[in-house]
Design an enzyme around this catalytic site. Structure first.
Site, PDB file in Angstrom:
ATOM      1  N   LYS A  13       0.832  -1.209   0.000  1.00 25.33           N
ATOM      2  CA  LYS A  13       0.000   0.000   0.000  1.00 25.33           C
ATOM      3  C   LYS A  13       0.867   1.260   0.000  1.00 25.33           C
ATOM      4  CE  LYS A  13      -2.193  -1.136   3.799  1.00 25.33           C
ATOM      5  NZ  LYS A  13      -1.448  -2.399   4.066  1.00 25.33           N
ATOM      6  N   ARG A  88      -9.848   0.476   8.567  1.00 27.22           N
ATOM      7  CA  ARG A  88      -9.329  -0.854   8.864  1.00 27.22           C
ATOM      8  C   ARG A  88     -10.355  -1.698   9.599  1.00 27.22           C
ATOM      9  NH1 ARG A  88      -3.581   0.306   8.845  1.00 27.22           N
ATOM     10  NH2 ARG A  88      -2.309  -1.501   9.292  1.00 27.22           N
ATOM     11  N   ARG A 127      11.190  -5.527   5.229  1.00 26.60           N
ATOM     12  CA  ARG A 127      10.910  -4.105   4.969  1.00 26.60           C
ATOM     13  C   ARG A 127      11.870  -3.211   5.756  1.00 26.60           C
ATOM     14  NH1 ARG A 127       4.958  -1.815   5.498  1.00 26.60           N
ATOM     15  NH2 ARG A 127       5.027  -2.767   7.562  1.00 26.60           N
ATOM     16  N   ARG A 160      11.208  -1.150  11.246  1.00 25.24           N
ATOM     17  CA  ARG A 160      10.135  -0.892  12.205  1.00 25.24           C
ATOM     18  C   ARG A 160      10.077  -2.027  13.213  1.00 25.24           C
ATOM     19  NH1 ARG A 160       4.874   0.380   8.559  1.00 25.24           N
ATOM     20  NH2 ARG A 160       3.908  -0.756  10.279  1.00 25.24           N
ATOM     21  N   ARG A 171      -0.202  -9.064  13.571  1.00 31.30           N
ATOM     22  CA  ARG A 171      -0.831  -8.078  12.674  1.00 31.30           C
ATOM     23  C   ARG A 171      -1.601  -8.761  11.552  1.00 31.30           C
ATOM     24  NH1 ARG A 171       4.181  -5.338  11.125  1.00 31.30           N
ATOM     25  NH2 ARG A 171       2.989  -4.035   9.709  1.00 31.30           N
TER      26      ARG A 171
HETATM   27  P1  ADP Z   1       1.102  -1.703   7.601  1.00 29.34           P
HETATM   28  O1  ADP Z   1       2.162  -1.052   6.783  1.00 29.34           O
HETATM   29  O2  ADP Z   1       1.523  -2.947   8.222  1.00 29.34           O
HETATM   30  O3  ADP Z   1      -0.181  -1.858   6.838  1.00 29.34           O
HETATM   31  P2  ADP Z   1       0.505   0.714   9.120  1.00 29.34           P
HETATM   32  O4  ADP Z   1       1.685   1.564   9.038  1.00 29.34           O
HETATM   33  O5  ADP Z   1      -0.666   1.060   8.251  1.00 29.34           O
HETATM   34  O6  ADP Z   1       0.905  -0.807   8.892  1.00 29.34           O
HETATM   35  O7  ADP Z   1      -0.008   0.629  10.619  1.00 29.34           O
HETATM   36  C1  ADP Z   1       0.864   0.378  11.700  1.00 29.34           C
HETATM   37  C2  ADP Z   1       0.076   0.334  12.995  1.00 29.34           C
HETATM   38  O8  ADP Z   1      -0.588   1.586  13.209  1.00 29.34           O
HETATM   39  C3  ADP Z   1      -1.036  -0.704  13.045  1.00 29.34           C
HETATM   40  O9  ADP Z   1      -0.562  -1.985  13.436  1.00 29.34           O
HETATM   41  C4  ADP Z   1      -1.976  -0.098  14.104  1.00 29.34           C
HETATM   42  O10 ADP Z   1      -1.476  -0.283  15.415  1.00 29.34           O
HETATM   43  C5  ADP Z   1      -1.883   1.388  13.789  1.00 29.34           C
HETATM   44  N1  ADP Z   1      -2.894   1.825  12.802  1.00 29.34           N
HETATM   45  C6  ADP Z   1      -2.659   2.337  11.559  1.00 29.34           C
HETATM   46  N2  ADP Z   1      -3.814   2.622  10.937  1.00 29.34           N
HETATM   47  C7  ADP Z   1      -4.815   2.268  11.785  1.00 29.34           C
HETATM   48  C8  ADP Z   1      -6.237   2.297  11.724  1.00 29.34           C
HETATM   49  N3  ADP Z   1      -6.889   2.753  10.630  1.00 29.34           N
HETATM   50  N4  ADP Z   1      -6.930   1.851  12.798  1.00 29.34           N
HETATM   51  C9  ADP Z   1      -6.308   1.397  13.899  1.00 29.34           C
HETATM   52  N5  ADP Z   1      -4.980   1.331  14.022  1.00 29.34           N
HETATM   53  C10 ADP Z   1      -4.234   1.764  12.987  1.00 29.34           C
HETATM   54  P1  ADP Z   2       2.078  -1.885   3.216  1.00 32.16           P
HETATM   55  O1  ADP Z   2       2.049  -0.381   3.201  1.00 32.16           O
HETATM   56  O2  ADP Z   2       0.893  -2.493   2.519  1.00 32.16           O
HETATM   57  O3  ADP Z   2       2.282  -2.453   4.573  1.00 32.16           O
HETATM   58  P2  ADP Z   2       4.669  -1.591   1.885  1.00 32.16           P
HETATM   59  O4  ADP Z   2       4.378  -0.731   0.715  1.00 32.16           O
HETATM   60  O5  ADP Z   2       5.362  -0.994   3.042  1.00 32.16           O
HETATM   61  O6  ADP Z   2       3.325  -2.355   2.353  1.00 32.16           O
HETATM   62  O7  ADP Z   2       5.522  -2.840   1.332  1.00 32.16           O
HETATM   63  C1  ADP Z   2       6.018  -3.848   2.216  1.00 32.16           C
HETATM   64  C2  ADP Z   2       7.397  -4.275   1.752  1.00 32.16           C
HETATM   65  O8  ADP Z   2       7.307  -4.978   0.514  1.00 32.16           O
HETATM   66  C3  ADP Z   2       8.358  -3.110   1.494  1.00 32.16           C
HETATM   67  O9  ADP Z   2       9.634  -3.498   1.942  1.00 32.16           O
HETATM   68  C4  ADP Z   2       8.317  -2.905  -0.027  1.00 32.16           C
HETATM   69  O10 ADP Z   2       9.561  -2.402  -0.526  1.00 32.16           O
HETATM   70  C5  ADP Z   2       8.041  -4.322  -0.528  1.00 32.16           C
HETATM   71  N1  ADP Z   2       7.173  -4.345  -1.727  1.00 32.16           N
HETATM   72  C6  ADP Z   2       6.097  -3.565  -1.973  1.00 32.16           C
HETATM   73  N2  ADP Z   2       5.508  -3.888  -3.144  1.00 32.16           N
HETATM   74  C7  ADP Z   2       6.238  -4.917  -3.662  1.00 32.16           C
HETATM   75  C8  ADP Z   2       6.121  -5.712  -4.863  1.00 32.16           C
HETATM   76  N3  ADP Z   2       5.145  -5.493  -5.762  1.00 32.16           N
HETATM   77  N4  ADP Z   2       7.046  -6.668  -5.057  1.00 32.16           N
HETATM   78  C9  ADP Z   2       8.033  -6.893  -4.155  1.00 32.16           C
HETATM   79  N5  ADP Z   2       8.188  -6.188  -3.008  1.00 32.16           N
HETATM   80  C10 ADP Z   2       7.296  -5.215  -2.754  1.00 32.16           C
END
Ligand code: ADP
Ligand code: ADP
Ligand code: ZN
Length: 216
Positions: A13, A88, A127, A160, A171
């Site tokens: 994302k 979420r 990541r 992270r 998660r």
């Molecule tokens: P990811 O990259 O794994 O999708 P995020 O950066 O979006 O993770 O979120 C990291 C953490 O921040 C989540 O595990 C949660 O604790 C909190 N968080 C983020 N967005 C939300 C949301 N919309 N509702 C509740 N908690 C959230």
């Molecule tokens: P999210 O925001 O959904 O948690 P991220 O964009 O942070 O996910 O991506 C998670 C990890 O996977 C990062 O280290 C990113 O560089 C890698 N990644 C993202 N998209 C791809 C893809 N299409 N193929 C391979 N690796 C990817």
């Protein structure tokens, strides 16, 4: 263009968000980034959110909803926005709907990125993130040019804490229980567009653009 990015942790994302906001010139609203920034600054919000982030649990809906509502009213959202990591839960999606109705706006599309759970494990534990600008890297899939240094801003690249394997499991479970029901929710509203997130980053991006541009 009022967009939502949906998908499990590690689906890509944030990675797609970096590309989408540049192409369409809309602000990136990542609730995860907002919480991490608040924790880093030691702001009151950060103190409330920290234990949830560290344990891989969701921050309570009331807190998140208030933050997003306020953010959507800022001037830079006038042309649209890209929500990443929100909503979420179903109650968050309902709250968003009410908020947008008050602002006389509608969701244009929900971009759902699908990735197999085993792949997500490797994505999340590999990541790396820039501590300064939030740019995303991966130890195998997206390596920085100079080890440990962000290509964009020269900031320090770190892992992270919630990307350590113990928290990742938690998660993914939280996603399954609380977030996955949103797929049906938006499907029923005819807003959902799904993409195979296991394809290369730029291929996924191109397919998202094709769908978005087909809508205008
Ligand atoms: P990811 O990259 O794994 O999708 P995020 O950066 O979006 O993770 O979120 C990291 C953490 O921040 C989540 O595990 C949660 O604790 C909190 N968080 C983020 N967005 C939300 C949301 N919309 N509702 C509740 N908690 C959230
Ligand atoms: P999210 O925001 O959904 O948690 P991220 O964009 O942070 O996910 O991506 C998670 C990890 O996977 C990062 O280290 C990113 O560089 C890698 N990644 C993202 N998209 C791809 C893809 N299409 N193929 C391979 N690796 C990817
Ligand atoms: Zn950086």
């Amino acid at each position: 263009m009022n967009l939502i990015l949906l998908g499990p942790p590690g689906a890509g994302k944030g990675t797609q968000a970096e590309l989408i906001i540049e192409r369409y010139n809309i602000p990136h609203i990542s609730t995860g980034d907002i919480f991490r920034a608040a924790v880093k600054e030691g702001a009151p919000l950060g103190l409330k959110a920290k234990e949830y982030l560290d344990s891989g649990q969701l921050v309570p809906d009331e807190i998140v909803n208030g933050i997003v509502k306020e953010r959507l009213q800022q001037a830079d959202c006038g042309n649209g926005f890209l929500l990443d990591g929100f909503p979420r839960t179903i109650p968050q999606a309902d709250a968003l709907e009410r908020c947008l109705a008050e602002l006389n706006r509608k969701i244009t599309a929900v971009i759902n990125i699908e990735v197999d759970f085993e792949v997500l494990m490797t994505r999340l534990t590999g990541r790396r993130v820039c501590r300064n600008c939030g740019a995303l890297y991966h130890i195998q899939n997206k390596v920085e040019k100079v080890p440990g240094v962000c290509d964009h801003c020269g900031g320090e690249i770190y892992q992270r804490e919630d990307d350590f394997p113990e928290t990742v499991e938690k998660r993914l479970q939280v996603y399954r229980n609380q977030t996955e029901p949103l797929i049906k929710y938006y499907q029923n509203k005819d807003l959902l567009f799904s993409f195979n997130g296991e394809e290369p980053i730029l291929v996924v991006f191109q397919k998202i653009c094709e769908v978005l541009e087909g809508k205008f």
